[in-house]
Write a protein that holds these residues in place. Sequence first.
Motif, mmCIF file in Angstrom:
data_model
loop_
_atom_site.group_PDB
_atom_site.id
_atom_site.type_symbol
_atom_site.label_atom_id
_atom_site.label_comp_id
_atom_site.label_asym_id
_atom_site.label_seq_id
_atom_site.Cartn_x
_atom_site.Cartn_y
_atom_site.Cartn_z
ATOM 1 N N TYR A 98 107.729 -8.801 -24.051
ATOM 2 C CA TYR A 98 108.222 -8.951 -22.680
ATOM 3 C C TYR A 98 107.733 -10.257 -22.036
ATOM 4 C CZ TYR A 98 109.087 -4.235 -24.023
ATOM 5 O OH TYR A 98 109.500 -3.141 -24.746
ATOM 6 N N LEU A 99 106.987 -11.046 -22.795
ATOM 7 C CA LEU A 99 106.617 -12.419 -22.437
ATOM 8 C C LEU A 99 106.099 -12.551 -21.010
ATOM 9 C CD1 LEU A 99 109.598 -14.286 -24.137
ATOM 10 C CD2 LEU A 99 107.247 -14.113 -24.971
ATOM 11 N N PRO A 100 105.006 -11.861 -20.666
ATOM 12 C CA PRO A 100 104.421 -12.091 -19.337
ATOM 13 C C PRO A 100 103.990 -13.546 -19.174
ATOM 14 C CG PRO A 100 103.432 -10.165 -20.419
ATOM 15 C CD PRO A 100 104.241 -10.877 -21.455
ATOM 16 N N LEU A 101 104.095 -14.044 -17.954
ATOM 17 C CA LEU A 101 103.566 -15.377 -17.652
ATOM 18 C C LEU A 101 102.080 -15.413 -17.969
ATOM 19 C CD1 LEU A 101 104.044 -18.211 -16.400
ATOM 20 C CD2 LEU A 101 103.502 -17.179 -14.165
ATOM 21 N N PHE A 102 101.388 -14.358 -17.561
ATOM 22 C CA PHE A 102 100.012 -14.130 -17.996
ATOM 23 C C PHE A 102 99.627 -12.691 -17.683
ATOM 24 C CE2 PHE A 102 99.654 -16.267 -13.796
ATOM 25 C CZ PHE A 102 98.942 -15.344 -13.055
ATOM 26 N N VAL A 103 98.580 -12.226 -18.353
ATOM 27 C CA VAL A 103 97.955 -10.939 -18.051
ATOM 28 C C VAL A 103 96.631 -11.228 -17.379
ATOM 29 C CG1 VAL A 103 96.699 -9.026 -19.116
ATOM 30 C CG2 VAL A 103 99.074 -9.428 -19.724
ATOM 31 N N GLU A 104 96.422 -10.580 -16.242
ATOM 32 C CA GLU A 104 95.265 -10.857 -15.383
ATOM 33 C C GLU A 104 94.194 -9.780 -15.544
ATOM 34 O OE1 GLU A 104 94.559 -11.085 -10.534
ATOM 35 O OE2 GLU A 104 96.484 -11.676 -11.394
ATOM 36 N N GLU A 105 92.947 -10.215 -15.634
ATOM 37 C CA GLU A 105 91.791 -9.322 -15.754
ATOM 38 C C GLU A 105 92.037 -8.187 -16.743
ATOM 39 O OE1 GLU A 105 88.424 -9.425 -12.478
ATOM 40 O OE2 GLU A 105 90.059 -8.077 -11.954
ATOM 41 N N ALA A 106 92.333 -8.586 -17.976
ATOM 42 C CA ALA A 106 92.497 -7.576 -19.026
ATOM 43 C C ALA A 106 91.222 -6.761 -19.195
ATOM 44 C CB ALA A 106 92.873 -8.245 -20.345
ATOM 45 N N VAL A 107 90.070 -7.420 -19.012
ATOM 46 C CA VAL A 107 88.786 -6.725 -19.057
ATOM 47 C C VAL A 107 87.951 -7.168 -17.867
ATOM 48 C CG1 VAL A 107 88.771 -6.437 -21.562
ATOM 49 C CG2 VAL A 107 87.771 -8.505 -20.565
#
Length: 381
Positions: A203-212
């Motif tokens: 789904y090609l997110p622009l970015f994933v934020e605070e994965a951890v």
Amino acid sequence: MKIVSMDTFLVPPRWLFLRIRTDEGVTGWGEPVVEGRAETVRAAVAELSDYLIGEDPLRIEDHWQVLTKGGFYRGGPVLSSAVAGIDQALWDIAGKVAGLPAHQLLGGPVRERVRMYAWIGGDRPAEVAELAAAQIEAGFTAVKMNGSGELTPIDTPARTREVVARVAAVREAIGDEHDLVVDFHGRMSTAMARRLLPLLEPYLPLFVEEAVLPEHSPNLAALAASTSIPLATGERLYSRWDFRDVLPTGIAVAQPDVSHAGGISEVRRIAAMAEAYDVAMAPHCPLGPISLAASLQLAFAIPNFLIQEQSVGIHYNQGNDVLDHLLDPAPLTFAGGHAQRTTRPGLGIELDERAVERAAELGHRWRGPIWRHPDGSFAEW
């Protein structure tokens, strides 16, 4: 020119505004706050005012050095946020004295407009596809959603697939010409992130934020190596020293908050550090109008800027929204999902002081929610 007064205002829904007045009639505004700890930061600002009253407001860098280092104990969200709001107000004063926007004092603009994204859904996302489509219809080219509610350290296949299904629904609703940001708010363990991130790649997110969580930042290098999704972090990092160990991990996007990470002065330095690691900037900003105005001044001046968060209409702001205390909302009004560069002096906005004072009569005691897992144990919000 001397600083003669520093006044703070608890403004609903969860903001703290700072007004610095000078003996020459120039007033600067800042937004020093930690969400849910506004009174604590207010006390820190009052303590720092003992040094600043009577000082020249234009000695911004010297004041930053003294305020962050002169008390012997350094760092942390409360002190850094108190200094951040003061720093914003001093840049506001400096711009007004010079008759120039703050970004002009930072070296001049590198762009004429700033790309913004819009929040969709709440803390526990549900019907996000319709909300995403509405924001695209309103002109935004990117939206951000919370990826999940609370998650156990290694959650079930069903919960995992729920997250993927929501992201897939938003991607389908907005199409491939628009961008999607997925925020996990530190709700995933490293193990859960390793399971879930590859499933989101189609789904090609622009970015994933605070994965951890930020305390697990040493694990970011392994996560970055395990997925093609650009990773972002930084809203809970408060200085260039906090970012020093994170930037080499392979993150793609740094997200310092101009109201938490030492203000305009420090976030500008963090951006320069990030540029050396080929890391883009997407500053965190779920707060009020002063924080947003300060963020935009930086966005016009930093070359490695990517996209700007803003909280107009966010679910926290019911009853008081970002534009409500401005004499003229035009500088924070977006066209085609972008903010246009302003040439107005300082931070580029004018606060309605009477409206701020009236709001402060109500005040607030906003606190973040406390979540628990089904077994009764604490869950990350």
